[in-house]
Design a protein around this motif. Structure first.
Motif, PDB file in Angstrom:
ATOM      1  N   ARG A 119       1.241  -0.968   0.164  1.00 45.15           N
ATOM      2  CA  ARG A 119      -0.205  -0.119   0.175  1.00 45.15           C
ATOM      3  C   ARG A 119       0.529   0.919   0.320  1.00 45.15           C
ATOM      4  NH1 ARG A 119      -2.845   0.973   5.428  1.00 45.15           N
ATOM      5  NH2 ARG A 119      -4.864  -0.008   4.650  1.00 45.15           N
ATOM      6  N   GLY A 120       0.321   2.077  -0.669  1.00 43.63           N
ATOM      7  CA  GLY A 120       0.495   3.629  -1.018  1.00 43.63           C
ATOM      8  C   GLY A 120      -0.529   4.618  -0.110  1.00 43.63           C
ATOM      9  N   GLU A 121       0.180   5.238   0.644  1.00 42.39           N
ATOM     10  CA  GLU A 121      -0.906   5.867   1.096  1.00 42.39           C
ATOM     11  C   GLU A 121      -0.555   7.530   1.204  1.00 42.39           C
ATOM     12  OE1 GLU A 121      -4.099   5.119   4.991  1.00 42.39           O
ATOM     13  OE2 GLU A 121      -2.235   5.259   5.803  1.00 42.39           O
ATOM     14  N   VAL A 122      -1.408   8.703   1.529  1.00 41.59           N
ATOM     15  CA  VAL A 122      -0.929  10.354   1.792  1.00 41.59           C
ATOM     16  C   VAL A 122      -1.909  10.754   2.707  1.00 41.59           C
ATOM     17  CG1 VAL A 122      -0.099  12.341   0.977  1.00 41.59           C
ATOM     18  CG2 VAL A 122       0.692  10.580  -0.107  1.00 41.59           C
ATOM     19  N   LEU A 123      -1.641  11.001   3.856  1.00 36.90           N
ATOM     20  CA  LEU A 123      -2.582  11.618   4.566  1.00 36.90           C
ATOM     21  C   LEU A 123      -2.579  13.138   5.069  1.00 36.90           C
ATOM     22  CD1 LEU A 123      -2.840   9.107   7.387  1.00 36.90           C
ATOM     23  CD2 LEU A 123      -4.619   9.521   5.598  1.00 36.90           C
ATOM     24  N   GLY A 124      -3.271  13.900   4.145  1.00 30.98           N
ATOM     25  CA  GLY A 124      -3.306  15.584   5.280  1.00 30.98           C
ATOM     26  C   GLY A 124      -3.136  15.267   7.075  1.00 30.98           C
ATOM     27  N   LEU A 125      -2.055  15.730   7.780  1.00 33.02           N
ATOM     28  CA  LEU A 125      -2.937  16.797   8.738  1.00 33.02           C
ATOM     29  C   LEU A 125      -3.074  17.710   9.031  1.00 33.02           C
ATOM     30  CD1 LEU A 125       0.371  13.660  10.044  1.00 33.02           C
ATOM     31  CD2 LEU A 125      -1.555  13.219   9.979  1.00 33.02           C
TER      32      LEU A 125
END
Length: 191
Positions: free
Chosen positions: A160-166
Motif C-alpha cells: 500500500r501507498g498512502e498519503v494523509l493530510g494532517l
C-alpha cells in the motif's frame, strides 16, 4: 435363400447384441466443475507495517517539529467489508513512531476507509479520521484526511501507498487546514 435370410438375421442379431454390450460399458458420471480462480479477498481482518515520513509546515502540529521532514515507522490493524460490489468500507487503527531531533514523538490515528475495488488485485480508497500526537507525556488531538492505493501481490499479502493530510484543532491565527502530511508505504497480511 434360406441360408441368405439366416445369415442376415444372425448378422442383425450380432449388431444389436454388440450395441447393447457397448451401452453397458458407459459409466454415468457428473461433469467435473469448471475451476474459476477467485480474486484477492479484500474483506476481513488485516495487519501490517509501514515506513515513511511526516512533513510539517511553519505552523506545525502539536508535539511535532515545525518546517521539517521526519522519518516514521509504524503499523496498522484494520478490517474491511464489501458494502456493495465494488464498494469497500473499513476501519483502521494506525500507530507511528516519528524520529525527531531530541524527543521522538508518537502518532496514533483511528481512520475510516471508503474505496473501490478497481480490479481483483487493486483497491483505491479515501481515508479520514482523528487521533493524537504524543511527546514527553503531552498529547494533542489531530485529524487526518487523504487516500491511497493498495495492490495484492500474493493470495494474502498486499502493498500500500498512502498519503494523509494532517491538521490540529487549533484556532490560532495563521493556522491552516493542513499543517502537515504523512506519506507511507506498507506491507499488509490479510487473514
Amino acid at each position: 435363400m434360406f441360408v441368405r435370410s439366416l445369415s442376415l438375421g444372425v448378422a442383425a442379431a450380432a449388431l444389436l447384441v454388440g450395441g447393447a454390450q457397448a451401452a453397458d460399458l458407459i459409466i454415468p458420471t457428473t461433469p467435473a466443475p469448471m475451476y474459476e480462480a477467485a480474486g484477492f479477498g479484500w474483506e476481513g481482518l488485516y495487519a501490517g507495517v509501514n515506513v515513511g515520513g511526516v512533513f510539517t509546515n511553519a505552523n506545525g502540529l502539536s508535539n511535532l517539529q515545525t518546517s521539517t521532514s521526519q522519518f516514521s515507522v509504524g503499523g496498522a490493524v484494520g478490517v474491511n467489508f464489501i458494502a456493495y460490489d465494488p464498494i469497500l468500507v473499513g476501519l483502521e487503527v494506525q500507530g507511528d513512531y516519528v524520529f525527531q531531533d531530541g524527543d521522538d514523538a508518537g502518532m496514533f490515528l483511528a481512520l475510516a476507509h471508503v474505496g473501490a475495488v478497481v480490479t481483483d488485485q487493486v483497491v483505491v480508497y479515501a481515508a479520514g479520521g482523528v487521533g493524537v500526537t504524543s511527546r514527553s507525556g503531552t498529547t494533542n488531538s489531530i485529524y487526518a484526511l487523504g487516500g491511497g492505493v493498495e495492490v495484492a501481490v500474493t493470495d494474502a499479502v498486499s502493498v500500500r501507498g498512502e498519503v494523509l493530510g494532517l491538521g490540529d484543532f487549533s484556532d490560532a491565527a495563521g493556522d491552516q487546514f493542513f499543517d502537515g502530511a504523512k506519506a507511507t508505504i506498507g506491507v499488509f497480511y490479510h487473514f
